[in-house]
Motif scaffolding. Structure first.
Motif, PDB file in Angstrom:
ATOM      1  N   LYS A   1       0.862  -1.177   0.000  1.00 23.89           N
ATOM      2  CA  LYS A   1       0.000   0.000   0.000  1.00 23.89           C
ATOM      3  C   LYS A   1       0.898   1.226   0.000  1.00 23.89           C
ATOM      4  CE  LYS A   1      -4.052   1.945   2.109  1.00 23.89           C
ATOM      5  NZ  LYS A   1      -4.991   1.960   3.194  1.00 23.89           N
TER       6      LYS A   1
ATOM      7  N   GLU B   1      -0.002  19.626   8.327  1.00 21.49           N
ATOM      8  CA  GLU B   1      -0.424  18.795   7.182  1.00 21.49           C
ATOM      9  C   GLU B   1       0.547  17.647   6.965  1.00 21.49           C
ATOM     10  OE1 GLU B   1      -1.423  20.508   3.314  1.00 21.49           O
ATOM     11  OE2 GLU B   1      -2.190  22.263   4.399  1.00 21.49           O
TER      12      GLU B   1
ATOM     13  N   ARG C   1       5.571   2.024  13.046  1.00 18.16           N
ATOM     14  CA  ARG C   1       5.093   3.397  12.874  1.00 18.16           C
ATOM     15  C   ARG C   1       5.742   4.355  13.874  1.00 18.16           C
ATOM     16  NH1 ARG C   1       1.458   0.376  10.467  1.00 18.16           N
ATOM     17  NH2 ARG C   1       0.324   1.210   8.683  1.00 18.16           N
TER      18      ARG C   1
ATOM     19  N   GLN D   1       0.180  15.062   9.745  1.00 18.89           N
ATOM     20  CA  GLN D   1      -1.073  14.322   9.544  1.00 18.89           C
ATOM     21  C   GLN D   1      -0.924  13.286   8.424  1.00 18.89           C
ATOM     22  OE1 GLN D   1      -3.734  14.018  11.459  1.00 18.89           O
ATOM     23  NE2 GLN D   1      -2.599  15.376  12.820  1.00 18.89           N
ATOM     24  N   SER D   2      -0.237  13.668   7.351  1.00 11.99           N
ATOM     25  CA  SER D   2      -0.015  12.728   6.243  1.00 11.99           C
ATOM     26  C   SER D   2       0.721  11.482   6.721  1.00 11.99           C
ATOM     27  CB  SER D   2       0.795  13.393   5.125  1.00 11.99           C
ATOM     28  OG  SER D   2       0.075  14.439   4.540  1.00 11.99           O
TER      29      SER D   2
ATOM     30  N   HIS E   1       1.490   5.346   0.134  1.00 13.25           N
ATOM     31  CA  HIS E   1       0.937   6.614   0.609  1.00 13.25           C
ATOM     32  C   HIS E   1       1.805   7.750   0.068  1.00 13.25           C
ATOM     33  CE1 HIS E   1      -1.635   4.739   3.715  1.00 13.25           C
ATOM     34  NE2 HIS E   1      -0.687   3.819   3.710  1.00 13.25           N
TER      35      HIS E   1
ATOM     36  N   LYS F   1       0.821  10.372   9.853  1.00 12.14           N
ATOM     37  CA  LYS F   1      -0.005   9.650  10.823  1.00 12.14           C
ATOM     38  C   LYS F   1      -1.040   8.765  10.129  1.00 12.14           C
ATOM     39  CE  LYS F   1       0.445  12.637  14.816  1.00 12.14           C
ATOM     40  NZ  LYS F   1      -0.211  13.592  15.716  1.00 12.14           N
ATOM     41  N   GLN F   2      -1.413   9.101   8.889  1.00 11.11           N
ATOM     42  CA  GLN F   2      -2.414   8.315   8.175  1.00 11.11           C
ATOM     43  C   GLN F   2      -1.831   7.048   7.536  1.00 11.11           C
ATOM     44  OE1 GLN F   2      -4.372  11.042   5.535  1.00 11.11           O
ATOM     45  NE2 GLN F   2      -5.068  12.316   7.236  1.00 11.11           N
ATOM     46  N   VAL F   3      -0.523   6.909   7.584  1.00 10.10           N
ATOM     47  CA  VAL F   3       0.128   5.721   6.992  1.00 10.10           C
ATOM     48  C   VAL F   3      -0.255   4.501   7.797  1.00 10.10           C
ATOM     49  CG1 VAL F   3       2.337   4.585   6.583  1.00 10.10           C
ATOM     50  CG2 VAL F   3       2.044   6.974   5.969  1.00 10.10           C
TER      51      VAL F   3
ATOM     52  N   ILE G   1       3.030  11.319   0.565  1.00  7.45           N
ATOM     53  CA  ILE G   1       3.097  12.303   1.647  1.00  7.45           C
ATOM     54  C   ILE G   1       3.020  13.702   1.048  1.00  7.45           C
ATOM     55  CG2 ILE G   1       4.455  13.157   3.590  1.00  7.45           C
ATOM     56  CD1 ILE G   1       3.324  10.247   3.919  1.00  7.45           C
TER      57      ILE G   1
END
Length: 77
Positions: free
Chosen positions: A3, A69, A44, A72-73, A5, A75-77, A7
């Motif tokens: 997956k 921002e 993480r 947050q990017s 992500h 943290k969403q991983v 950033i």
């Protein structure tokens, strides 16, 4: 299954992605100054520790929204 992500991406030479490969997190940082750097993290918390060292909040004085921002990017991983 991997997956990926994104950033941030300013253009094809300035971007950062994190791929989740099983239990590993593979961060790729591409810049027009340094080329491509790859970092592999086992967790993480280890990734977030690196993020806070790489992007200290003090460097974003006057641009705190941009720093939030970015964090947050990750943290969403």
């Amino acid at each position: 299954m991997i997956k990926k992500h994104e950033i941030y991406k300013k253009d094809k030479w300035n971007m950062m992605t994190v791929e989740v490969q099983g239990r590993y997190l593979v961060l790729r940082e591409i810049s027009d100054q340094w080329g491509e750097e790859t970092h592999t993290f086992m967790s993480r918390p280890a990734l977030m520790q690196w993020v806070h060292h790489r992007f200290p909040k003090e460097d974003f004085e006057g641009r705190e929204d941009e720093w939030e921002e970015l964090i947050q990017s990750f943290k969403q991983v």
